[in-house]
Scaffold this active site. Structure first.
Site, PDB file in Angstrom:
ATOM      1  N   LYS A 175       0.852  -1.182   0.000  1.00 50.25           N
ATOM      2  CA  LYS A 175       0.000   0.000   0.000  1.00 50.25           C
ATOM      3  C   LYS A 175       0.891   1.237   0.000  1.00 50.25           C
ATOM      4  O   LYS A 175       1.521   1.561   1.009  1.00 50.25           O
ATOM      5  CB  LYS A 175      -0.933   0.054   1.210  1.00 50.25           C
ATOM      6  CG  LYS A 175      -2.084   1.074   0.972  1.00 50.25           C
ATOM      7  CD  LYS A 175      -2.730   1.552   2.249  1.00 50.25           C
ATOM      8  CE  LYS A 175      -2.021   2.736   2.847  1.00 50.25           C
ATOM      9  NZ  LYS A 175      -2.070   3.971   1.996  1.00 50.25           N
ATOM     10  N   GLU A 251       9.966   1.304  10.791  1.00 47.10           N
ATOM     11  CA  GLU A 251      10.984   2.352  10.664  1.00 47.10           C
ATOM     12  C   GLU A 251      10.233   3.664  10.723  1.00 47.10           C
ATOM     13  O   GLU A 251       9.508   4.031   9.798  1.00 47.10           O
ATOM     14  CB  GLU A 251      11.756   2.187   9.353  1.00 47.10           C
ATOM     15  CG  GLU A 251      13.024   3.026   9.304  1.00 47.10           C
ATOM     16  CD  GLU A 251      12.848   4.314   8.540  1.00 47.10           C
ATOM     17  OE1 GLU A 251      12.750   5.378   9.192  1.00 47.10           O
ATOM     18  OE2 GLU A 251      12.812   4.272   7.305  1.00 47.10           O
ATOM     19  N   CYS A 285      13.407  11.269   6.949  1.00 46.59           N
ATOM     20  CA  CYS A 285      13.392  10.883   8.365  1.00 46.59           C
ATOM     21  C   CYS A 285      14.791  10.902   8.971  1.00 46.59           C
ATOM     22  O   CYS A 285      14.952  11.008  10.190  1.00 46.59           O
ATOM     23  CB  CYS A 285      12.759   9.503   8.531  1.00 46.59           C
ATOM     24  SG  CYS A 285      13.528   8.212   7.531  1.00 46.59           S
ATOM     25  N   GLU A 379       9.856  16.459  15.195  1.00 48.20           N
ATOM     26  CA  GLU A 379      10.203  16.177  13.806  1.00 48.20           C
ATOM     27  C   GLU A 379       9.407  17.115  12.892  1.00 48.20           C
ATOM     28  O   GLU A 379       8.207  16.928  12.681  1.00 48.20           O
ATOM     29  CB  GLU A 379       9.909  14.720  13.454  1.00 48.20           C
ATOM     30  CG  GLU A 379      10.381  14.358  12.060  1.00 48.20           C
ATOM     31  CD  GLU A 379      10.116  12.910  11.705  1.00 48.20           C
ATOM     32  OE1 GLU A 379      10.931  12.344  10.960  1.00 48.20           O
ATOM     33  OE2 GLU A 379       9.102  12.354  12.159  1.00 48.20           O
TER      34      GLU A 379
END
Length: 493
Positions: A175, A251, A285, A379
């Site tokens: 997906k 992750e 990331c 973040e």
């Protein structure tokens, strides 16, 4: 607009409901492609196809060399269609075309080649026993893999999950992120052209909660879930996997520390630090968005770094001269702009950068901000970096480790002892010394804390995508008969 469907059981198909959604070009801010909008029924259809292909098909029973030939052929086709694939990712999420075509497509092909060869060349353990027996390990495919990929490196990170799963004989339902559907369908079309049997590699489009993504992760016929994305979503997926005791590999987010010591090669440190935070408009990331610089070189480094950031070219990502494109969506742009708008409120100073045209954020360098400020801890996932001075090695380590994340870190020093000493104590899954984003696909990749669970890459991917099995054979019946009866069957513990 061209239509990009699910790919299920070897055919490209619309959703059972007929629903669709549009993908928006972040530069023009207009829809450019249409994709099938899946739901629970489509998820069940995709998983069922993958289940049949695994339980009754040839793929899991092929030799690794035969599977490898198909995966290498897929890599060849990806390279042959590099221009179309790169443009698809650029139009889907705004990545500069030089990065899509120069980095992402070659690394996608490399992932398929590496894991095809790794599966073929891997060895397993054998354990000669002094009891007339011999034990060895098999690595059999786990089954149906649900792979959920992010939007920031669409095809490249999809291949990081799909390639090892397929190489070890699993079947896959991928997906892709709803912001970047197109290259996943392109990859599945090429997989069929390469000779992959129907049902082995399926693509399911749709959203996450209450949509295709949730139905996929909660499906009882899924044997593995691998996810890359935001930490909060990772918690939800881990909960879904726990209901069926389905192993998960996560992750997740990051807030990488980048430490520049006074003895660093400043020219190299500036160049790598620019890449570390501004590549892909900061939507990485692994971005080194917490930049700690030793006081002795802080002013000189900051001057060079801010000038290099200010010189980056912002604009149309299709232009080969452009280095910073727009952010991937209106929603994400609003989030990052919110951080830029509150720099002064958090005690910081805007050294360079700020809001740009449309959905762009110019490379933004912040100084004067405490390490406890939101901008230095959360973040942001955009081209925004906070630069903070430090005095000693011990202080740098303390600052770097003061985070709930632990995906990666960087350090720049010409002192070999310091490089090893600091790398050993940084709480991160990957530490780069005097470089950034250099990968060896044999090495473990993943994070600690809020950055995830598990590792992938090389034998670490093999461990996740297979069911290791111990086989114990009697090879000397006489030796077994001669053993004292009381010792037979006892554990070695």
């Amino acid at each position: 607009m061209d239509f990009y469907g699910h790919v299920i059981d070897g055919e490209e198909a619309a959703s059972l409901s007929g629903a669709t959604f549009s993908s928006t070009d972040p530069h023009t801010r207009r829809p450019w492609a249409e994709a099938a909008l899946g739901d629970g029924a489509d998820a069940d259809r995709a998983v069922s196809a993958a289940r049949r292909a695994f339980d009754h098909g040839h793929w899991p029973r092929m030799g690794t060399a035969e599977r490898g030939r198909i995966l290498h052929r897929l890599a060849d086709l990806i390279e042959e269609h590099a221009e179309d694939i790169a443009l698809a990712d650029t139009q889907d999420m705004g990545k500069p075309i030089t990065q899509s075509q120069g980095n992402d497509v070659p690394r996608t092909a490399a992932n398929f080649r590496f894991f095809a060869d790794h599966a073929r060349l891997s060895t397993s353990e054998s354990y000669p026993m002094d009891t007339g027996h011999h034990a060895y390990t098999r690595f059999d495919p786990a089954g149906v893999v649900a792979a959920i990929a992010p939007w920031n490196f669409p095809m490249m990170l999809e291949s990081w999950k799909v390639a090892p799963a397929l190489a070890w004989g699993n079947t896959v339902v991928l997906k892709p992120a709803e912001d970047t559907p197109v290259s996943a369908t392109l990859m599945a079309r090429l997989a069929l052209e390469a000779g992959m049997p129907p049902g082995v590699f399926n693509v399911l489009h749709g959203y996450g909660p209450d949509s295709a993504g949730q139905a996929l992760t909660e499906h009882p016929a899924v044997d593995r879930i691998t996810f890359t994305g935001e930490s909060g979503t990772g918690r939800v997926i881990a909960t879904a996997g726990a209901r069926h005791l389905t192993p998960v590999s996560l992750e997740l987010g990051g807030k990488g520390a980048n430490i520049v010591f006074a003895d660093a090669d400043l020219a190299g440190a500036v160049e790598w630090s620019i890449r570390a935070v501004f590549t892909n408009s900061g939507q990485v990331c692994l971005a080194g968005s917490r930049l700690y610089v030793q006081r002795e070189v802080y002013d000189e480094f900051l001057t060079r770094f801010a000038a290099a950031a200010d010189a980056l070219v912002v604009g149309d990502p299709r232009d080969p001269a452009v280095q910073i494109g727009p952010l991937a969506s209106a929603e994400h742009h609003a989030k990052v702009a919110g951080y830029v708008d509150t720099i002064a409120e958090q005690g910081g100073t805007l050294r360079t950068g700020g809001l740009g045209d449309g959905w762009t954020i110019r490379p933004t360098v912040i100084t004067g901000m405490d390490h406890t400020a939101r901008h230095a801890r959360e973040e942001i996932f955009g081209p925004v970096v906070v630069v903070i001075p430090f005095a000693t090695e011990a202080e740098a380590i303390e600052l770097a480790n003061d985070t709930p994340y632990g995906l990666n870190a960087m350090l720049f020093t010409e002192n070999l002892h310091r490089a090893h000493r600091v790398a050993a104590v940084l709480r991160a899954g990957t530490v780069w010394v005097n470089c950034f984003f250099v990968r060896d696909l044999r090495a473990p990749f993943g994070g600690v804390g809020d950055s995830g669970i598990g590792r992938e890459g090389g034998t670490f991917s093999r461990e996740f995508f297979t069911e290791p099995k111990a086989v114990v054979m009697q090879i000397d019946p006489a030796a077994d008969r001669d053993r004292p009866r009381s010792s037979r069957g006892r554990s070695a513990r």
